[in-house]
Write a protein that holds these residues in place. Structure first.
Motif, PDB file in Angstrom:
ATOM      1  N   ARG A  58       0.825  -1.208   0.000  1.00 59.93           N
ATOM      2  CA  ARG A  58       0.000   0.000   0.000  1.00 59.93           C
ATOM      3  C   ARG A  58       0.862   1.263   0.000  1.00 59.93           C
ATOM      4  N   TYR A  59       2.004   1.219   0.709  1.00 57.55           N
ATOM      5  CA  TYR A  59       2.882   2.391   0.773  1.00 57.55           C
ATOM      6  C   TYR A  59       4.047   2.292  -0.212  1.00 57.55           C
ATOM      7  N   LYS A  60       3.955   1.347  -1.136  1.00 59.53           N
ATOM      8  CA  LYS A  60       4.928   1.193  -2.228  1.00 59.53           C
ATOM      9  C   LYS A  60       6.362   1.053  -1.726  1.00 59.53           C
ATOM     10  N   VAL A  61       6.523   0.202  -0.712  1.00 61.50           N
ATOM     11  CA  VAL A  61       7.856  -0.127  -0.218  1.00 61.50           C
ATOM     12  C   VAL A  61       8.191  -1.507  -0.745  1.00 61.50           C
ATOM     13  N   SER A  62       9.159  -1.573  -1.641  1.00 63.85           N
ATOM     14  CA  SER A  62       9.542  -2.850  -2.230  1.00 63.85           C
ATOM     15  C   SER A  62      10.297  -3.692  -1.212  1.00 63.85           C
ATOM     16  N   THR A  63       9.988  -4.976  -1.175  1.00 63.94           N
ATOM     17  CA  THR A  63      10.659  -5.874  -0.237  1.00 63.94           C
ATOM     18  C   THR A  63      11.815  -6.620  -0.903  1.00 63.94           C
ATOM     19  N   SER A  64      12.077  -6.342  -2.157  1.00 68.25           N
ATOM     20  CA  SER A  64      13.173  -7.001  -2.857  1.00 68.25           C
ATOM     21  C   SER A  64      14.509  -6.435  -2.377  1.00 68.25           C
ATOM     22  N   PRO A  65      15.481  -7.322  -2.076  1.00 68.90           N
ATOM     23  CA  PRO A  65      16.793  -6.831  -1.641  1.00 68.90           C
ATOM     24  C   PRO A  65      17.494  -6.020  -2.739  1.00 68.90           C
ATOM     25  N   LEU A  66      17.101  -6.215  -3.979  1.00 70.52           N
ATOM     26  CA  LEU A  66      17.741  -5.523  -5.089  1.00 70.52           C
ATOM     27  C   LEU A  66      17.365  -4.046  -5.170  1.00 70.52           C
ATOM     28  N   THR A  67      16.231  -3.653  -4.585  1.00 73.29           N
ATOM     29  CA  THR A  67      15.772  -2.259  -4.709  1.00 73.29           C
ATOM     30  C   THR A  67      16.452  -1.312  -3.729  1.00 73.29           C
ATOM     31  N   LYS A  68      17.070  -1.845  -2.691  1.00 72.28           N
ATOM     32  CA  LYS A  68      17.722  -1.026  -1.661  1.00 72.28           C
ATOM     33  C   LYS A  68      16.742  -0.074  -0.972  1.00 72.28           C
ATOM     34  N   GLN A  69      15.483  -0.501  -0.833  1.00 69.70           N
ATOM     35  CA  GLN A  69      14.475   0.333  -0.174  1.00 69.70           C
ATOM     36  C   GLN A  69      14.318   0.018   1.312  1.00 69.70           C
ATOM     37  N   LEU A  70      15.068  -0.915   1.826  1.00 66.17           N
ATOM     38  CA  LEU A  70      14.925  -1.263   3.232  1.00 66.17           C
ATOM     39  C   LEU A  70      16.187  -0.907   3.994  1.00 66.17           C
ATOM     40  N   PRO A  71      16.077  -0.263   5.121  1.00 69.93           N
ATOM     41  CA  PRO A  71      14.827   0.218   5.697  1.00 69.93           C
ATOM     42  C   PRO A  71      14.297   1.428   4.930  1.00 69.93           C
ATOM     43  N   THR A  72      13.009   1.722   5.118  1.00 71.31           N
ATOM     44  CA  THR A  72      12.389   2.944   4.609  1.00 71.31           C
ATOM     45  C   THR A  72      11.742   3.640   5.787  1.00 71.31           C
ATOM     46  N   LEU A  73      11.983   4.941   5.900  1.00 70.55           N
ATOM     47  CA  LEU A  73      11.329   5.757   6.921  1.00 70.55           C
ATOM     48  C   LEU A  73      10.319   6.650   6.222  1.00 70.55           C
TER      49      LEU A  73
END
Length: 149
Positions: A58-73
């Protein structure tokens, strides 16, 4: 649900994954910030993207390790997202950002958010309170005032 409960409350929410070393490194920093800056009008939350995939979608946070989106604040004001780190570029890639205590305080204006939240929620007769970092900067222990010195 929490975001909609009281629109006056500002939220900083961390989206994380247990398998992410970056998330594990940032966890104690986020915990420390939440202890220093939490007040009735400023709350901190965490969402495990592995457990709550619907929320991360819903908040468009990709869980793929390739996207480098984690962590997201993500900063939510009035129940609406107003800012996030890392930012996502036009191609959907995360813009590199260092998750340090200093960067979070600066980018999210935590001292200012804290002051506004305290003012909004406290009774009028109380005097102004310094942000959490101000005591340490003045060489004071937590809870110690300048009068105690």
């Amino acid at each position: 649900e929490e975001l909609d409960r009281d629109k006056r409350v500002t939220w900083i929410v961390e989206f994380f994954a247990n398998w992410s070393s970056e998330c594990q490194s940032f966890a104690p920093i986020f915990a420390d910030l939440s202890l220093k800056y939490n007040c009735p009008g400023l709350h901190f939350g965490k969402v495990d993207v592995g457990r709550y995939t619907d929320v991360s979608s819903r908040y468009k946070v990709s869980t793929s390790p390739l996207t480098k989106q984690l962590p997201t604040l993500i900063l939510f004001q009035g129940g609406t997202e107003t800012m996030r780190r890392p930012q996502i570029d036009k191609k959907g890639r995360a813009v590199s950002w260092t998750f340090s205590e200093e960067n979070v305080i600066r980018e999210f204006n935590l001292n200012e958010l804290y002051q506004k939240a305290k003012k909004q929620w406290k009774p009028r007769e109380e005097g102004p309170e310094e942000p959490p970092g101000a005591q340490a900067a003045a060489g004071l222990a937590p809870g110690e005032t300048k009068k105690d010195k």
